[in-house]
Design a protein around this motif. Structure first.
Motif, short mmCIF file in Angstrom:
data_model
loop_
_atom_site.label_atom_id
_atom_site.label_comp_id
_atom_site.label_asym_id
_atom_site.label_seq_id
_atom_site.Cartn_x
_atom_site.Cartn_y
_atom_site.Cartn_z
N ASN A 99 0.85 -1.18 0.00
CA ASN A 99 0.00 0.00 0.00
C ASN A 99 0.88 1.23 0.00
OD1 ASN A 99 -2.02 1.79 0.23
ND2 ASN A 99 -2.62 1.24 2.31
N HIS A 100 1.16 1.74 -1.20
CA HIS A 100 1.97 2.95 -1.22
C HIS A 100 1.22 4.10 -1.84
CE1 HIS A 100 3.56 0.57 -4.73
NE2 HIS A 100 3.63 -0.34 -3.81
N GLY A 101 1.49 5.27 -1.37
CA GLY A 101 0.90 6.47 -1.95
C GLY A 101 1.63 6.79 -3.25
N MET A 102 1.53 8.02 -3.68
CA MET A 102 2.11 8.35 -4.97
C MET A 102 3.60 8.63 -4.90
SD MET A 102 -0.65 10.34 -7.17
CE MET A 102 -0.35 11.95 -6.47
N GLY A 142 0.73 -1.79 -24.64
CA GLY A 142 -0.11 -1.07 -23.69
C GLY A 142 0.63 0.16 -23.21
N TYR A 143 0.12 0.76 -22.16
CA TYR A 143 0.77 1.95 -21.60
C TYR A 143 0.85 1.77 -20.09
CZ TYR A 143 2.24 6.77 -21.05
OH TYR A 143 2.97 7.88 -20.77
N PRO A 144 1.99 2.15 -19.48
CA PRO A 144 2.11 1.94 -18.04
C PRO A 144 1.09 2.77 -17.24
CG PRO A 144 4.03 3.12 -18.91
CD PRO A 144 3.22 2.68 -20.08
N ILE A 150 -0.36 14.70 -15.65
CA ILE A 150 -0.29 13.47 -14.87
C ILE A 150 1.11 12.87 -14.93
CG2 ILE A 150 -1.32 11.18 -14.53
CD1 ILE A 150 -3.45 13.36 -14.39
N GLY A 151 1.70 12.70 -13.77
CA GLY A 151 3.04 12.10 -13.70
C GLY A 151 3.66 12.47 -12.38
N CYS A 152 4.93 12.11 -12.17
CA CYS A 152 5.59 12.45 -10.90
C CYS A 152 5.48 13.93 -10.59
CB CYS A 152 7.08 12.13 -10.99
SG CYS A 152 7.44 10.42 -10.71
N THR A 209 5.42 5.37 -12.78
CA THR A 209 4.91 4.01 -12.85
C THR A 209 6.02 2.96 -12.85
OG1 THR A 209 4.80 4.37 -15.22
CG2 THR A 209 2.75 4.56 -13.99
N GLY A 210 7.25 3.38 -12.66
CA GLY A 210 8.32 2.38 -12.58
C GLY A 210 9.42 2.55 -13.60
#
Lengths: 180, 609
Positions: free
Chosen positions: A38-41, B25-27, B388-390, B465-466
């Protein structure tokens, strides 16, 4: 066996690594388990908590008042998640010596200033998670896995850093016994 | 063979064991690890699979869909809001169908853990009239992935797999195929213009009728193969029946067991289309039927009957993810349980703990760039749309005014510039998001001469997203600056500097240029992601900071505007830097503190850190 563990910390502390260790311990003994993250952003520095339920469960989330053990890698992250621990459970936490701690109703409680030990160079800070796991191994008498099982799991995840991690685990266990 | 796996890894293995050989797909959290795990397995076992990210979900869907038209077995992965982007293609594909199996994976995020909305993709499947499978656990996710691909091929229609976060990111021991005998399919496109060419009206009407008939057939299939045996297992001794979908099953079973209650529980694996008549017939033996599903009343709406209780009767929570406490409350609401709430917080633990709000990572260049932007473009005279993003996390720095959906920063910048021309609009977007859906609105802005500043924060990774790679880093190194120049406008370029004054100076220059511009002013700031093991080390100067307690005047500037996680007040009321979180970027040493209390910590590395 039914045993529910919450691991609380913040991003960058290696919370997820500990869940993997416990998951592998269960898998190696062929005990059913369910875990979740469970992690936030935030990637670094944000609150992270993970649940692992060992035994015959059907959903991965630990509800309030249910956990047998919480390992908190930082004081406030532990306090934030206290509601998930049952009163007969154990809280094992990293907290600074100077931190004031509230009166808590739990049966088991152990704290250590692992930050200070890392700052003094007693172990590298990257091993804080493993250090707290070792501390929990000694302080929770119902801990569901043996020291050897934990060491095996650590080795299975990453052989390259396993040796160093096991040294940290053993040191934490010695420290825990001494502080008792 | 038994394996300890996370749900997304289980899905990846399911795809491989179903001989799916094209994945696109897209992350998007919580779906991202599916495709990256396939890539890992592909390299480890040297399998002939196409497994690559598309520039956005629509592109990802269409690549996979074309593969399925040509007879390959394919999959498109995305998160629920990504499905909105792909929905245009999905709606048509649901009419036209496919030859090879195509699994559409839309991972939902009940509880808004990392999404703008809590929408239910099962409802989207219902809207598009395609079957949807709802796994309850990682084991289900593995089984239903394989099953879904077969089903898609059998009925020649895309099938949706809808795992939620608690399936994608759950871990358990999975029983899976012993061996991987991967056999890629050979694609062969067969020309059939009336089928594949979606021209109105004659052909589409026929396909629309086929679609309706197909759903009737699949309803019966759902009953015969999946649901009937679930109902047959119920002994009928209990007066309450619980119908569950996805994770609802595990939560309901555990709550019943915790509370020592008896009720029949039916697990719905395919929540759409449902064989409603057969189900209602079985409801007759019960006083009450409770539907436990998340997040929307998808099953409940299909089976609505006088004795069915759920979200629409306000018997169970309508928003936020599943919890046993909510199920307990539902049991109380329908009269199944009267006892105490065993999941309540003991009153003695009801205290406040200092929050740790989402923030950019220590050492993240976005923080410094936003700091410089707000320094140069003052809040009172500016509007900051973002994306939308970090970098969305800079909302904590007060550097963002609006966030809507992928790519919207650019089009909203147009809208703000038109509607409030007295302010300077400074929009920010990441490189991944720009490639995803920021280009078209920028073309529109150039086309219509909308006057605003667009700052493209290029860290060459889809970081949140990684750290998946972006188009600027693969094969041809597509350069954002040249894309912008291709639109006929100049693109200013800046290389992020850990010396804050450089960043501030750059934006002062941008301000000057923009003053004379008639259309959009576009800048690209070349950055890096601090978590990018490949690139970050060459950029991080390893300059660690500490606070001179004599100089700190507790002005809050660093905790409210700069917002770096290691900075917090200590018990003496002075800022202290947590040495374990400091990344050594040196960003705070310059400009940030009005009294220059941040100083270099030369002892840092000597302390064994």
């Amino acid at each position: 066996m039914k045993y529910q563990i919450v691991i609380a910390g913040f991003g960058g502390q290696g919370v997820v690594f500990l869940v993997k260790v416990l998951a592998i311990c269960a898998g190696n003994r062929n005990i059913a388990f369910l875990g979740t993250e469970n992690h936030g952003m935030s990637q670094r520095g944000g609150s992270v908590s993970c649940d692992i339920k060992i035994g015959d469960f059907t959903n991965p989330v630990i509800d309030k008042n249910q956990a047998d053990l919480m390992i908190a890698l930082e004081k406030n992250e532990g306090l934030r998640n206290l509601a998930f621990l049952k009163l007969s459970g154990t809280l094992v936490t990293n907290a600074k010596d100077k931190d004031k701690y509230p009166e808590l109703p739990f049966k088991g409680f152990a704290k250590i200033d692992a930050f200070k030990k890392a700052e003094n160079g007693e172990f590298p800070i990257q091993g804080l998670n493993v250090y707290m796991l070792g501390f929990a191994l000694v302080n929770d008498k119902n801990f569901p896995f043996s020291v050897q099982e934990v060491k095996d799991a650590i080795t299975q995840i990453n052989t390259k850093v396993a040796e160093q991690n096991i040294v940290i685990l053993e040191q934490a266990m010695r420290d825990a016994k001494e502080s008792k | 063979m038994k394996q300890t796996l996370m749900g997304n890894d289980a899905i990846a293995w399911g795809l491989i064991h179903a001989n799916v050989d094209m994945i696109s797909g897209y992350p998007g959290t919580p779906s991202s690890e599916i495709l990256s795990e396939v890539q890992k397995i592909k390299h480890k076992l040297n399998l002939d699979i196409y497994a690559e990210w598309g520039t956005n979900e629509k592109v990802g869907f269409e690549v996979a869909y074309a593969g399925a038209i040509a007879g390959r077995r394919t999959c498109a992965t995305m998160k629920q809001v990504g499905l909105n982007v792909a929905s245009d293609a999905l709606m048509s594909a649901a009419y036209i169908g496919n030859l090879g199996g195509m699994l559409l994976i839309a991972a939902d995020d009940p509880g808004f853990h990392s999404s703008q909305t809590e929408q239910d993709s099962r409802v989207f499947a219902k809207f598009a009239r395609i079957p949807v499978l709802d796994p309850a656990t990682p084991q289900d996710a593995y089984d239903l992935t394989k099953y879904g691909v077969e089903l898609s091929e059998k009925f020649q229609i895309p099938v949706m797999l809808r795992p939620v976060m608690r399936v994608c990111h759950a871990r358990e021991i999975i029983e899976m195929d012993d061996e991987t005998n991967f056999k890629p399919n050979k694609g062969e496109f067969k020309r059939d213009v009336p089928r594949w060419g979606a021209v109105p009206r004659v052909g589409r009407f026929a396909q629309g009728v086929e679609q309706l008939n197909r759903m009737e057939v699949i309803k019966e299939y759902n009953w015969d193969h999946l649901l009937k045996k679930e109902f047959d297992k119920c002994e009928g001794k209990n007066r309450v029946l619980i119908i569950t979908s996805g994770t609802g099953y595990g939560f309901a079973k555990e709550t019943l067991s915790d509370l020592n209650l008896e009720a029949d529980v039916v697990k719905v694996l395919m929540p759409y289309p449902l064989p409603v008549e057969q189900m209602r017939d079985r409801f007759k033996s019960y006083d009450k039927v409770l539907v436990v599903e998340e997040p929307y009343p998808c099953v409940e709406e299909q089976i609505a009957s006088p004795n069915v209780y759920g979200k629409n009767t306000n018997s169970i929570h309508n928003i936020d993810e599943m919890s046993k406490e909510e199920i307990l409350k539902a049991f109380v609401n329908i009269g199944l349980y009267e006892g105490e709430n065993i999941y309540a917080t003991p009153p003695s633990l009801d205290f406040e703990v200092e929050t740790r709000p989402p923030a950019l990572c220590p050492g993240c260049p976005h923080r410094d760039v936003y700091y410089a932007i707000t320094k140069v473009f003052k809040k009172k005279k500016a509007i900051y749309p973002s994306d939308i993003g970090c970098y969305t996390l800079a909302i904590a720095q007060g550097a963002i005014d609006s966030i809507l959906c992928m790519g919207a920063s650019v089009s909203m910048a147009s809208g703000f510039a038109l509607s409030d021309p007295d302010k300077t609009v400074v929009a920010t977007i990441g490189d991944g998001t720009f490639f995803h859906s920021g280009i078209a609105p920028l073309i529109n802005a150039v086309y219509q001469n909308h006057k605003f500043i667009l700052v493209i924060l290029d860290n060459s990774t889809i970081a949140m997203t990684g750290r998946q790679t972006t188009p600027s880093r693969e094969n041809k190194n597509i350069d954002i600056k040249k894309i912008v120049e291709g639109m006929g406008i100049e693109c200013m370029e800046h290389h992020y500097s850990y010396e804050m004054q450089d960043n501030v100076d750059f934006f002062r220059e941008v301000k000057k240029i923009h003053a004379d511009a008639t259309g959009p002013t576009v800048v690209v700031v070349r950055e890096f992601c601090i978590l990018d093991g490949e690139r970050a080390p060459e950029f991080i100067p390893n300059i660690f900071a500490k606070v001179d307690p004599e100089l700190c005047i507790a002005c809050d500037q660093c905790t409210t505007v700069y917002k770096c996680p290691p900075m917090a007040y200590n018990e003496d009321g002075v800022i202290e830097i947590d040495p374990f979180l400091c990344a050594g970027c040196g960003g705070c040493l310059d400009v940030v503190c009005p009294t220059d209390a941040f100083v270099q910590d030369f002892d840092y590395l000597k302390r064994g850190n």
